[in-house]
Design a protein around this motif. Structure first.
Motif, short mmCIF file in Angstrom:
data_model
loop_
_atom_site.label_atom_id
_atom_site.label_comp_id
_atom_site.label_asym_id
_atom_site.label_seq_id
_atom_site.Cartn_x
_atom_site.Cartn_y
_atom_site.Cartn_z
N ASP A 6 38.43 37.33 37.01
CA ASP A 6 38.21 37.62 38.44
C ASP A 6 36.73 37.87 38.72
N LYS A 9 34.84 34.66 38.68
CA LYS A 9 35.14 33.92 39.92
C LYS A 9 34.32 34.45 41.09
N LYS A 13 31.58 32.46 43.33
CA LYS A 13 31.69 32.39 44.78
C LYS A 13 30.30 32.59 45.40
N TYR A 22 30.75 29.86 34.31
CA TYR A 22 31.84 28.93 33.96
C TYR A 22 32.11 28.97 32.45
N SER A 41 37.00 24.80 32.70
CA SER A 41 35.88 25.69 32.99
C SER A 41 34.63 25.25 32.22
#
Length: 206
Positions: A6, A9, A13, A22, A41
């Motif tokens: 999370d 991510k 963003k 990644y 990824s």
């Protein structure tokens, strides 16, 4: 792992071309067992940063775990092309090659890893396994001895050396090797089991 994923991510963003995020997310997904997502990824990381040796190497490990050995080997080769002194990539490629049954190539790969990193105990130990499988017991035993010179508390190297010694017809030396493994790792069931076989061969039935 979920919390880590999370977090990566969120980072992506904010910064969508963050190759390292990644790649590290791939590591977390791999640890979690989501191999396909991990591979995706790593691919994203490589799309952003095509010369990312670690991403190729990590992707290869996920491919190897998935059973795609040829693709894994190709990915390790890409990592090495970018970073020629990548000892870990050579080592892990050796594991994939051995799994594939290419023993000579696996041994060469372990030798390359050792050339780059001379005190690479794990590479000596894995090379010993490949040499034993090839039937070169003397060279296998020497390889385990090198591993133990570097890492004296290496239970697995003692255990594997015991297997090679027993196969060579030296049950006494094999038993000593198994005892060393058990001294380091007292709950080493396989070492007890194989020591039992060696004792049986020696005639010490009790």
């Amino acid at each position: 792992f979920d919390a880590a994923i999370d977090s990566y991510k969120q980072a992506l963003k904010i910064k969508p071309d963050y190759a390292e995020a990644y790649c590290n997310m791939g590591v977390a997904l791999n640890e979690k067992g989501d191999l396909d997502e991990a591979i995706d990824s790593y691919k994203q990381a490589l799309k952003i940063k095509p010369n990312y040796a670690d991403a190729y190497s990590n992707m290869a490990t996920a491919l190897k775990e998935k059973g795609d050995l040829d693709e894994a080997i190709d990915s390790y080769k890409q990592a090495i092309k970018i970073k020629p002194n990548y000892a870990n990539a050579y080592y892990n490629m050796g594991i994939a090659l051995k799994e594939k049954g290419d023993l000579d190539e696996a041994i060469d790969s372990y030798k390359q890893a050792i050339k780059i990193k001379p005190n690479f105990a794990d590479a000596y130990s894995k090379m010993g396994i490949a040499l034993k499988e090839k039937g070169d017991l003397e060279a296998a035993i020497d390889s385990y001895k090198q591993a133990l010179k570097i890492k004296p508390n290496y239970a697995n190297a003692y255990y594997n050396m015991g297997n090679a010694l027993n196969e060579k017809g030296e049950p006494e030396a094999a038993i000593d090797s198994y005892k060393q493994a058990i001294k380091i790792k007292p709950n080493y069931a396989n070492a007890y089991y194989n020591m039992g076989i060696a004792l049986n061969e020696k005639g010490d039935l009790e």
